[in-house]
Design a protein around this motif. Structure first.
Motif, short mmCIF file in Angstrom:
data_model
loop_
_atom_site.label_atom_id
_atom_site.label_comp_id
_atom_site.label_asym_id
_atom_site.label_seq_id
_atom_site.Cartn_x
_atom_site.Cartn_y
_atom_site.Cartn_z
N ALA A 12 15.63 -15.89 13.25
CA ALA A 12 16.00 -15.51 11.89
C ALA A 12 16.12 -13.99 11.76
CB ALA A 12 14.97 -16.05 10.90
N GLY A 13 15.24 -13.26 12.45
CA GLY A 13 15.31 -11.80 12.42
C GLY A 13 16.58 -11.27 13.06
N VAL A 14 16.96 -11.85 14.19
CA VAL A 14 18.20 -11.42 14.85
C VAL A 14 19.40 -11.69 13.95
CG1 VAL A 14 19.77 -11.94 16.76
CG2 VAL A 14 17.35 -11.60 17.22
N LEU A 15 19.44 -12.87 13.36
CA LEU A 15 20.56 -13.22 12.48
C LEU A 15 20.62 -12.31 11.26
CD1 LEU A 15 20.40 -17.12 12.64
CD2 LEU A 15 22.01 -15.60 13.81
N LEU A 16 19.48 -12.05 10.66
CA LEU A 16 19.45 -11.18 9.49
C LEU A 16 19.82 -9.74 9.84
CD1 LEU A 16 18.82 -11.05 6.47
CD2 LEU A 16 16.46 -10.52 7.08
N ALA A 17 19.33 -9.23 10.96
CA ALA A 17 19.66 -7.87 11.38
C ALA A 17 21.14 -7.73 11.72
CB ALA A 17 18.80 -7.46 12.57
N ARG A 18 21.71 -8.76 12.33
CA ARG A 18 23.15 -8.72 12.61
C ARG A 18 23.97 -8.81 11.33
NH1 ARG A 18 25.39 -10.46 18.19
NH2 ARG A 18 23.85 -9.33 19.41
N LEU A 19 23.46 -9.56 10.37
CA LEU A 19 24.16 -9.71 9.10
C LEU A 19 24.27 -8.37 8.37
CD1 LEU A 19 25.43 -11.77 7.09
CD2 LEU A 19 23.16 -11.91 6.04
N VAL A 20 23.21 -7.58 8.41
CA VAL A 20 23.22 -6.27 7.74
C VAL A 20 23.65 -5.15 8.69
CG1 VAL A 20 21.52 -6.93 6.02
CG2 VAL A 20 20.76 -5.87 8.13
N ARG A 21 23.98 -5.51 9.93
CA ARG A 21 24.48 -4.58 10.95
C ARG A 21 23.49 -3.45 11.24
NH1 ARG A 21 29.17 -6.06 8.08
NH2 ARG A 21 30.66 -7.09 9.41
N ARG A 66 21.30 -1.99 14.00
CA ARG A 66 21.14 -2.08 15.45
C ARG A 66 19.68 -1.94 15.87
NH1 ARG A 66 24.99 1.52 18.65
NH2 ARG A 66 24.85 -0.17 20.15
N CYS A 67 18.92 -1.13 15.15
CA CYS A 67 17.51 -0.93 15.50
C CYS A 67 16.73 -2.24 15.37
CB CYS A 67 16.91 0.16 14.60
SG CYS A 67 15.18 0.47 14.94
N TRP A 68 16.87 -2.93 14.23
CA TRP A 68 16.14 -4.18 14.04
C TRP A 68 16.69 -5.29 14.92
CZ3 TRP A 68 11.51 -4.56 12.39
CH2 TRP A 68 11.02 -3.62 11.50
N THR A 69 17.96 -5.25 15.20
CA THR A 69 18.51 -6.23 16.14
C THR A 69 17.85 -6.08 17.49
OG1 THR A 69 20.64 -6.19 14.99
CG2 THR A 69 20.63 -7.10 17.21
N ARG A 70 17.70 -4.84 17.95
CA ARG A 70 17.04 -4.58 19.23
C ARG A 70 15.59 -5.04 19.20
NH1 ARG A 70 18.55 0.46 19.88
NH2 ARG A 70 16.82 1.25 18.66
N HIS A 71 14.87 -4.79 18.10
CA HIS A 71 13.47 -5.25 17.99
C HIS A 71 13.36 -6.76 18.10
CE1 HIS A 71 11.53 -1.48 17.17
NE2 HIS A 71 12.26 -1.23 16.08
N PHE A 72 14.24 -7.45 17.40
CA PHE A 72 14.15 -8.91 17.41
C PHE A 72 14.65 -9.52 18.71
CE2 PHE A 72 13.80 -8.46 12.74
CZ PHE A 72 12.64 -9.19 12.59
N VAL A 73 15.58 -8.88 19.38
CA VAL A 73 15.99 -9.38 20.70
C VAL A 73 14.83 -9.24 21.68
CG1 VAL A 73 17.51 -8.92 22.65
CG2 VAL A 73 18.46 -9.07 20.35
N TRP A 74 14.11 -8.13 21.61
CA TRP A 74 12.94 -7.98 22.48
C TRP A 74 11.83 -8.96 22.09
CZ3 TRP A 74 12.61 -6.24 27.08
CH2 TRP A 74 13.50 -5.27 27.53
N SER A 75 11.76 -9.31 20.82
CA SER A 75 10.74 -10.29 20.43
C SER A 75 11.06 -11.68 20.99
CB SER A 75 10.58 -10.33 18.91
OG SER A 75 11.71 -10.86 18.30
N LEU A 76 12.34 -11.95 21.28
CA LEU A 76 12.68 -13.21 21.95
C LEU A 76 12.10 -13.26 23.36
CD1 LEU A 76 16.35 -13.71 20.73
CD2 LEU A 76 14.34 -15.07 20.11
#
Length: 128
Positions: free
Chosen positions: A57-66, A68-78
């Motif tokens: 959900a974090g990756v999807l939400l971070a991508r939705l708002v574009r 990149r920092c939070w997208t990277r955090h959530f990808v690492w959390s995977l």
């Protein structure tokens, strides 16, 4: 909020569930033992589901708002999600009972024996 829920909430639920699973509580009845086992199963299942659902959900939400920092955090959390599943699988293999679906023994007293049934040869009952 999603990252902190995953970072602190999921390990908390896993620790509580594993402590409950490895404890040997005093349960007076079989119904109480089943209720304890069902609650523990719910905690462990919720932790394992949230372990994957929150980072996705974090990756999807971070991508939705574009962002990149939070997208990277959530990808690492995977990656952390995979490590948690690996640790739980090791704990499951090392355990003597299954982690989910196990009911602790109840402490109901054994029924009183009021009649002796002799065994072949006449040695089953006290006094002959």
């Amino acid at each position: 909020m999603l990252l902190f829920a995953w970072l602190y909430g999921v390990p908390f639920l896993l620790i509580v569930g594993l402590i409950r699973r490895t404890s040997s509580p005093y349960m007076a009845t079989h119904a109480a033992a089943q209720a304890f086992g069902a609650t523990t199963d719910t905690i462990l299942t919720a932790a394992l589901v949230l372990n994957l659902a929150l980072p996705v959900a974090g990756v999807l939400l971070a991508r939705l708002v574009r962002d990149r920092c939070w997208t990277r955090h959530f990808v690492w959390s995977l990656v952390g999600t995979a490590l948690i599943y690996f640790a739980v699988s090791i704990a499951g293999r090392a355990a003597t009972a299954p982690l989910i679906g196990w009911t602790p023994a109840d402490q109901e007293p054994a029924p009183r024996v009021t009649q002796c049934i002799p065994i072949s040869g006449g040695h089953g009952c006290p006094g002959g």
